[in-house]
Enzyme design. Structure first.
Site, PDB file in Angstrom:
ATOM      1  CG  ASN A 114      27.283 -11.706 -17.303  1.00 29.27           C
ATOM      2  OD1 ASN A 114      27.235 -12.216 -16.592  1.00 29.27           O
ATOM      3  ND2 ASN A 114      26.682 -10.974 -18.375  1.00 29.27           N
ATOM      4  NE  ARG A 146      27.029  -7.612 -15.885  1.00 26.55           N
ATOM      5  CZ  ARG A 146      26.302  -7.047 -16.342  1.00 26.55           C
ATOM      6  NH1 ARG A 146      25.956  -7.607 -17.594  1.00 26.55           N
ATOM      7  NH2 ARG A 146      25.460  -6.125 -15.759  1.00 26.55           N
ATOM      8  CG  HIS A 173      21.642  -2.003 -16.149  1.00 26.40           C
ATOM      9  ND1 HIS A 173      20.417  -1.431 -15.916  1.00 26.40           N
ATOM     10  CD2 HIS A 173      21.750  -2.900 -16.724  1.00 26.40           C
ATOM     11  CE1 HIS A 173      19.248  -1.808 -16.169  1.00 26.40           C
ATOM     12  NE2 HIS A 173      20.088  -3.758 -16.861  1.00 26.40           N
ATOM     13  NE  ARG A 216      14.547  -7.362 -13.186  1.00 25.32           N
ATOM     14  CZ  ARG A 216      15.380  -6.943 -13.497  1.00 25.32           C
ATOM     15  NH1 ARG A 216      15.425  -5.851 -14.307  1.00 25.32           N
ATOM     16  NH2 ARG A 216      16.386  -7.755 -13.478  1.00 25.32           N
ATOM     17  CG  ASP A 233      11.166  -8.151 -28.574  1.00 26.51           C
ATOM     18  OD1 ASP A 233      10.780  -7.140 -29.189  1.00 26.51           O
ATOM     19  OD2 ASP A 233      12.094  -8.373 -28.410  1.00 26.51           O
ATOM     20  CB  VAL A 264      14.964  -0.330 -26.451  1.00 27.31           C
ATOM     21  CG1 VAL A 264      13.030   0.470 -26.586  1.00 27.31           C
ATOM     22  CG2 VAL A 264      14.047  -1.849 -25.632  1.00 27.31           C
ATOM     23  CD  GLU A 277      22.983  -0.222 -28.175  1.00 26.25           C
ATOM     24  OE1 GLU A 277      24.055  -0.901 -28.760  1.00 26.25           O
ATOM     25  OE2 GLU A 277      23.761  -0.578 -26.989  1.00 26.25           O
ATOM     26  CD  GLU A 318      26.545  -4.426 -19.704  1.00 26.88           C
ATOM     27  OE1 GLU A 318      25.721  -4.728 -20.242  1.00 26.88           O
ATOM     28  OE2 GLU A 318      25.840  -3.935 -18.621  1.00 26.88           O
TER      29      GLU A 318
HETATM   30  P1  AMP Z   1      19.232  -5.873 -24.392  1.00 33.35           P
HETATM   31  O1  AMP Z   1      18.561  -6.365 -22.853  1.00 33.35           O
HETATM   32  O2  AMP Z   1      19.975  -4.427 -23.997  1.00 33.35           O
HETATM   33  O3  AMP Z   1      19.456  -6.781 -25.039  1.00 33.35           O
HETATM   34  O4  AMP Z   1      17.883  -5.112 -25.051  1.00 33.35           O
HETATM   35  C1  AMP Z   1      17.081  -6.486 -25.835  1.00 33.35           C
HETATM   36  C2  AMP Z   1      16.173  -5.687 -25.589  1.00 33.35           C
HETATM   37  O5  AMP Z   1      15.972  -4.891 -26.849  1.00 33.35           O
HETATM   38  C3  AMP Z   1      14.338  -6.606 -26.531  1.00 33.35           C
HETATM   39  O6  AMP Z   1      13.962  -7.155 -25.713  1.00 33.35           O
HETATM   40  C4  AMP Z   1      14.043  -6.172 -27.400  1.00 33.35           C
HETATM   41  O7  AMP Z   1      12.455  -5.608 -26.394  1.00 33.35           O
HETATM   42  C5  AMP Z   1      14.530  -4.723 -27.064  1.00 33.35           C
HETATM   43  N1  AMP Z   1      14.845  -4.632 -28.805  1.00 33.35           N
HETATM   44  C6  AMP Z   1      16.133  -5.158 -29.892  1.00 33.35           C
HETATM   45  N2  AMP Z   1      15.534  -4.621 -30.774  1.00 33.35           N
HETATM   46  C7  AMP Z   1      14.373  -3.721 -30.711  1.00 33.35           C
HETATM   47  C8  AMP Z   1      13.833  -2.663 -32.008  1.00 33.35           C
HETATM   48  N3  AMP Z   1      14.115  -2.726 -33.477  1.00 33.35           N
HETATM   49  N4  AMP Z   1      13.242  -2.165 -31.657  1.00 33.35           N
HETATM   50  C9  AMP Z   1      12.437  -2.595 -30.399  1.00 33.35           C
HETATM   51  N5  AMP Z   1      13.406  -3.169 -29.306  1.00 33.35           N
HETATM   52  C10 AMP Z   1      14.265  -3.678 -29.504  1.00 33.35           C
END
Ligand code: AMP
Length: 398
Positions: free
Chosen positions: A7, A91, A180, A241, A283, A332, A334, A385
């Site tokens: 990627n 990717r 995605h 975004r 975050d 988020v 998961e 992915e």
């Molecule tokens: P991804 O782009 O799928 O890697 O998701 C990253 C985002 O998931 C991070 O910016 C966090 O805001 C969110 N995230 C990760 N773990 C948690 C958690 N335990 N609770 C809430 N948000 C989370």
């Protein structure tokens, strides 16, 4: 058989070497600051300490060569010869209207990736560099392009066209593409199996809620609608975004803040979303903490985020005239049980009932989180992915 998944970003390269017999990750890593001072490669092998190499990587070709070297390194590596790599899956962000599926790379494919640079100006050039670097480093090893836009090609014209003069679709390909796609295809396909959905009852909504966020509706694995558009800016509220806004906001901000269109777009892409509303962070963990401490803007940001997700789910139920399963995935989706619970509470009109014990269950595993008598079943399903890309690659080369 081993498949390498790449990627490539403009200054980064993520890789995973996957053993397709077990679908286990043999090694993975990241090259950062390619073309910039301070390039670094971090190589991870399960059960071993991380191996960090700080060495100049002026371009992707050098980075790919370094990845090959570390993979065959007698001490840090996991294979003895790069010939053990059966194929490389890349990717690729944008395949335009040409590709609705993955494809083995040849000169024609490279030309399409190049032609799509105006649609994916940040990613397609890097994706192409990654492909060409692999061609140089491993002549004869097939490269497969797995497009992030491929899943969205399943949409009907009525779903993908913007109601602007048709000539702009004809002239520039301006339409909704969706992104995605690899994740949506993977999770919707896996949910059909995991939930044992019978034929005729395979209307699935996937909520990919990560730093970038999108949602898709699919029937029998075919995309009916998906929330990202010409670019990944459309749709849900994301980390930075805005998601959907009235396009007139662009004109208003440009006129009143004396900004160019590009500068406003930069604000919508990088300074908006949860970050822009909360003024705390992109975050979700930080924003939830701030809300718990009584920060009003953080609370509004979280509520607006959920409102948008609930609204889109409702729209997609309508677009499919029903839904059989809803799945949450990505950072988020998961990990954040409270977002899932509050979203599901907004779906009680569908007969959705969340099971709190299951919703608060172990992270990182596929699980049903609705009660057994919930009219629509709800799941958490970890996206993968890289594995999805590896599977698509294997299917084309074996
Ligand atoms: P991804 O782009 O799928 O890697 O998701 C990253 C985002 O998931 C991070 O910016 C966090 O805001 C969110 N995230 C990760 N773990 C948690 C958690 N335990 N609770 C809430 N948000 C989370």
């Amino acid at each position: 058989m081993k498949v390498l998944v790449l990627n490539c970003g403009s200054s980064s390269l993520k890789y995973q070497l996957i053993d397709m017999e077990t679908e286990g990750v043999l090694a993975k890593g990241l090259c950062e600051r390619i073309g910039i001072d301070g390039s670094v490669l971090t190589h991870k092998v399960p059960g071993k300490d991380d191996y960090v190499v700080e060495k100049a990587m002026p371009n992707h070709e050098v980075a790919v060569k370094m990845v090959m070297d570390v993979l065959v390194d007698p001490d840090k590596g996991v294979i003895s010869d790069t010939k053990e790599i059966a194929a490389v899956g890349h990717r690729v962000l944008h395949g335009g209207t040409v590709y609705s599926d993955s494809i083995v790379v040849n000169e024609d494919v490279k030309k399409v990736i190049k032609d799509c640079i105006p649609l994916g100006p940040l990613h397609n050039p890097a994706n192409l560099m990654g492909i060409e670097a692999c061609e140089a480093a491993m002549p004869g090893t097939p490269n497969v392009a797995v497009f992030d836009t491929a899943f969205g090609m399943g949409m009907e014209e009525s779903a993908y066209l913007y109601a602007i003069p048709y000539k702009y679709y004809e002239k520039y390909g301006i339409r909704r593409y969706g992104f995605h796609g690899t994740s949506h295809k993977f999770v919707s396909g896996e949910i059909i199996k995991f939930a044992n959905l019978p034929e005729g009852h395979r209307k699935v909504i996937v909520c990919h809620l990560g730093n970038g966020a999108s949602i898709s509706a699919s029937i029998d694995g075919k995309c009916v609608d998906t929330s990202m558009g010409l670019t990944p800016l459309e749709g849900l509220i994301m980390g930075t975004r805005s998601g959907d806004v009235d396009p007139a906001v662009v004109q208003f901000l440009a006129n009143n803040e004396k900004l160019t269109v590009d500068e406003v777009l930069n604000i919508l892409n990088k300074e908006s979303g949860i970050l822009g509303l909360s003024e705390v962070s992109s975050d979700f963990r930080d924003v939830e903490k701030a809300e718990a401490e009584g920060n009003h803007k953080a609370a509004v940001a979280n509520a607006a985020y959920r409102h948008r997700v609930i609204k889109y789910i409702g729209a997609y139920v309508a677009a499919m005239n029903g839904v059989d399963a809803i799945a949450f995935t990505a950072g988020v989706g998961e990990n954040d049980a409270s977002v899932r619970k509050l979203v599901c509470e907004g779906l009680s009109y569908l007969g959705v009932k969340i099971d709190d014990a299951k919703n608060n269950g172990p992270r990182g595993v596929a699980a049903q989180i609705s009660t057994d008598d919930s009219a629509v079943k709800v799941y958490v399903y970890p996206t993968n992915e890289e594995l999805a890309i590896a599977r698509e690659t294997l299917a084309l080369v074996k």
